[in-house]
Design an enzyme around this catalytic site. Structure first.
Site, PDB file in Angstrom:
ATOM      1  N   GLN A  64     -10.847 -21.132  15.476  1.00  0.00           N
ATOM      2  CA  GLN A  64     -11.142 -19.802  15.985  1.00  0.00           C
ATOM      3  C   GLN A  64     -12.080 -19.017  15.067  1.00  0.00           C
ATOM      4  OE1 GLN A  64      -7.278 -17.981  16.519  1.00  0.00           O
ATOM      5  NE2 GLN A  64      -6.646 -19.488  18.046  1.00  0.00           N
ATOM      6  N   TYR A  81       5.967 -20.654  21.760  1.00  0.00           N
ATOM      7  CA  TYR A  81       5.382 -21.520  22.788  1.00  0.00           C
ATOM      8  C   TYR A  81       6.365 -22.597  23.240  1.00  0.00           C
ATOM      9  CZ  TYR A  81       0.991 -19.221  21.670  1.00  0.00           C
ATOM     10  OH  TYR A  81       0.014 -18.270  21.485  1.00  0.00           O
ATOM     11  N   HIS A 102      -6.326 -17.114  14.017  1.00  0.00           N
ATOM     12  CA  HIS A 102      -5.803 -15.758  13.831  1.00  0.00           C
ATOM     13  C   HIS A 102      -6.553 -14.995  12.735  1.00  0.00           C
ATOM     14  CE1 HIS A 102      -1.667 -16.768  15.833  1.00  0.00           C
ATOM     15  NE2 HIS A 102      -2.703 -17.195  16.540  1.00  0.00           N
ATOM     16  N   GLU A 139       0.323  -6.988  23.053  1.00  0.00           N
ATOM     17  CA  GLU A 139       0.662  -5.584  22.860  1.00  0.00           C
ATOM     18  C   GLU A 139      -0.561  -4.684  22.757  1.00  0.00           C
ATOM     19  OE1 GLU A 139       4.805  -6.254  20.289  1.00  0.00           O
ATOM     20  OE2 GLU A 139       3.115  -5.184  19.380  1.00  0.00           O
ATOM     21  N   TYR A 199       4.587  -2.735  12.552  1.00  0.00           N
ATOM     22  CA  TYR A 199       4.590  -2.978  13.994  1.00  0.00           C
ATOM     23  C   TYR A 199       5.370  -4.234  14.392  1.00  0.00           C
ATOM     24  CZ  TYR A 199       2.020   1.199  14.382  1.00  0.00           C
ATOM     25  OH  TYR A 199       1.711   2.545  14.333  1.00  0.00           O
TER      26      TYR A 199
END
Length: 381
Positions: free
Chosen positions: A90, A269, A155, A248, A258
């Site tokens: 990513q 998953y 991420h 979210e 959070y």
């Protein structure tokens, strides 16, 4: 190639250019009919787009390419001198944002996965100056490098938002190592705030470094890939990926936690429970969440003259369901949701309001595109 010219022209210049032949899609939204037009094509997994004051777009591709693109003609040309990135998984060249005073300083800010020794990677922030002809970046300067780089390639977070006070916010995901997000001394899983030169604002919640990393604004985030500043309140809003469910919308406040991965509205998953449930003392609740997941990326607040019925609403791109989501906002809360162009374009990676008042989408595909969405007739509402 784009013509050699200073990029300080007003939008009427673009209107004078010949239009490209565009692929169109239409959609009947609740308030109006919409037309979506592909304006820049043949992009290889684009990730971020920013608009310069004259309406020209700067677009990143994950493999490290950087493009100057004319959304009216569809022409694009390479910009040399982009940050050296590790394009794997990513990671790669990710967000790009023009400085609020770009007309004066011609500065662009980037987030990217930084290549470090021994195959390690971390999120980094840099800025550079775009040459007058738009062909190259000069004075590229890295102003942030995250703590604890690892070999994982997921991420990275990476959206950048200017706060309007000489500082900027940006996001970093948990790097695929969930517990890191609960450590306020670790940059992973956080929203961070630094000055435009990389220094630490004195009013950051952990500016003294005693209870957390000096750059951190908020923590307990999984992987925020959309962020925008509210046009009226100036507050930061973000959208972040959950696991299997639990995407979210959050409004990060200084020093607050959070919850990820201690609390979540999603599941692993493999189906197992995440953490201890959906709430815990000292941990913030999301403004809104999705279950099942839509895999959100990109966030913008609607403004301008083309969409008066949607002013102040939130737009979110979706990777999983390949669509644009509009959240009807009333008094800071989500009153409804509308899903548009589902399955029509591919994975929507970025969403921006353009200087022309239209909505612009960037699709993360091997044949990705920059797409303009506007009312089919007149205005929306």
């Amino acid at each position: 190639m784009l013509p050699t010219r200073p990029l300080l022209l007003a939008l009427p210049f673009l209107a004078a250019l010949p239009s490209l032949a565009v692929a169109q899609e239409t959609e009947q939204a609740e308030a109006c009919a919409l037309t979506a037009e592909t304006r820049v094509a043949d992009l290889d997994h684009p990730w971020g787009v920013t608009f310069l004051p004259d309406g020209i777009a700067v677009i990143t591709e994950r493999d490290g390419a950087l493009w100057l693109a004319d959304p009216q003609s569809g022409e694009k040309s390479a910009i040399d001198g982009a940050p050296n990135v590790r394009a794997s998984g990513q990671g790669g060249l990710l967000d790009v944002v023009a400085h609020p005073d770009f007309t004066d300083n011609r500065r662009l800010y980037f987030s990217y996965s930084e290549r470090r020794g021994d195959g390690l990677t971390g999120t980094a922030i840099a800025h550079g100056t775009l040459s007058a002809d738009g062909s190259r970046l000069t004075d590229l300067t890295q102003i942030f490098s995250m703590s604890l780089a690892t070999g994982t390639t997921r991420h990275f977070g990476s959206r950048i938002v200017f706060k309007g006070d000489g500082t900027l916010w940006f996001t970093i995901g948990d790097r695929g190592d969930r517990p890191r997000a609960q450590n306020p001394s670790d940059h992973a899983g956080s929203v961070l705030r630094i000055a435009e030169d990389g220094s630490i604002p004195a009013d950051n919640p952990f500016a003294d470094g005693r209870n957390g990393a000096r750059e951190i604004w908020s923590f307990g985030h999984r992987n925020p890939q959309g962020a925008a500043r509210h046009p009226e309140t100036g507050a930061l809003w973000i959208v972040e990926h959950g696991a299997r469910g639990g995407d979210e919308i959050n409004r990060p406040e200084a020093g607050k936690n959070y919850g990820w991965p201690t609390i979540s509205y999603g599941r692993h998953y493999h189906g197992g429970q995440i953490g201890i449930g959906t709430s815990a003392a000292g941990m913030e609740q999301p403004v809104y969440y999705w279950d099942p997941s839509i895999a959100p990326s990109g966030l913008a607040f609607v403004g301008g003259d083309l969409f008066p019925a949607w002013t102040g609403d939130i737009l979110v791109g979706a990777l999983k369901d390949r669509m644009l989501v509009r959240l009807d906002m009333e008094d800071g809360a989500v009153a409804g949701e509308e899903r548009l162009f589902k399955g029509r374009f591919g994975r929507v990676r970025d969403v921006r309001m353009g200087p022309d008042g239209a909505i612009w989408l960037l699709t993360d595909e091997s044949d990705g595109a920059l797409i303009r969405v506007a009312p089919s007739e007149g205005v929306c509402g």
